[in-house]
Design an enzyme around this catalytic site. Structure first.
Site, mmCIF file in Angstrom:
data_model
loop_
_atom_site.group_PDB
_atom_site.id
_atom_site.type_symbol
_atom_site.label_atom_id
_atom_site.label_comp_id
_atom_site.label_asym_id
_atom_site.label_seq_id
_atom_site.Cartn_x
_atom_site.Cartn_y
_atom_site.Cartn_z
ATOM 1 N N GLY A 147 23.624 13.537 -126.373
ATOM 2 C CA GLY A 147 23.970 12.208 -126.872
ATOM 3 C C GLY A 147 24.354 12.130 -128.334
ATOM 4 O O GLY A 147 24.574 11.039 -128.850
ATOM 5 N N GLN A 148 24.455 13.294 -129.004
ATOM 6 C CA GLN A 148 24.884 13.239 -130.397
ATOM 7 C C GLN A 148 26.285 12.652 -130.476
ATOM 8 O O GLN A 148 27.101 12.812 -129.572
ATOM 9 C CB GLN A 148 24.883 14.646 -131.030
ATOM 10 N N GLU A 149 26.578 12.014 -131.568
ATOM 11 C CA GLU A 149 27.864 11.321 -131.714
ATOM 12 C C GLU A 149 29.049 12.240 -131.412
ATOM 13 O O GLU A 149 29.986 11.857 -130.726
ATOM 14 C CB GLU A 149 27.991 10.743 -133.125
#
Length: 179
Positions: A69-71
């Site tokens: 879910g990191q950008e």
């Protein structure tokens, strides 16, 4: 013959149903995946790429993809959409500052053609924490009421203890057994 086959499938199990788990970094996606699988909390580190596990609920099998879910990884989420029946969005119920980003990511995803028939399960995680938002608050903030053409559900949960997760698996199973 078709009716007989359908009856046999209900007795001997069903096909595998594809599920993706998405959410912002540190929401608890991987912890939830392994809580589903092992019924205990496991130590995790940030997911780079994805984890995939098969989870059986009664005779229903889910192939569950936990996506980082990191950008920088969110732009790749769409490569996992094909044949997805259920989208699990994990929300950190204490992260009020990024709830708008979560809402934008959710609505961008659901606009994608390959997810037009997918059901949505929002897991309001970290309910054990002080000042966590309720499932109703999260539902309102994500404007889930606007998803009228789609099946959706919000479940309060705690990934560390597993609280709320059996109910979410039952809801998932009800979505695919009913279809």
């Amino acid at each position: 013959m078709g009716l007989l086959f359908a009856k046999l499938m209900t007795v001997f199990g069903d096909r595998e149903h594809k599920v993706i788990i998405v959410g912002l970094d540190n929401a608890g996606k991987t912890t939830i995946l392994y809580q589903f699988l092992t019924k205990e909390a496991v130590q995790t580190s940030p997911t780079i790429g994805s984890n995939v596990e098969e989870i059986a609920v009664k005779k229903t099998r889910f192939l569950v993809w936990d996506i980082g879910g990191q950008e920088s990884l969110r732009a790749t989420w769409n490569s996992y959409y094909c044949n997805t029946e259920i989208v699990i969005l994990v929300v950190d119920s204490t992260d009020r500052e990024r709830l708008t980003v979560t809402k934008e990511e959710l609505h961008r995803m659901l606009a994608h053609e390959e997810l037009q028939n997918a059901s949505v399960l929002v897991l309001a995680n970290k309910q054990d924490m002080k000042n966590s938002m309720s499932a109703a608050e999260i539902s309102q903030s994500l404007t889930l009421g606007s998803l009228n053409a789609r099946s959706w559900h919000v479940q309060a949960c705690c990934a560390l203890t597993g609280e709320g997760l059996p109910a979410s698996l039952d809801w998932m199973r009800s979505r695919v057994v009913a279809n």
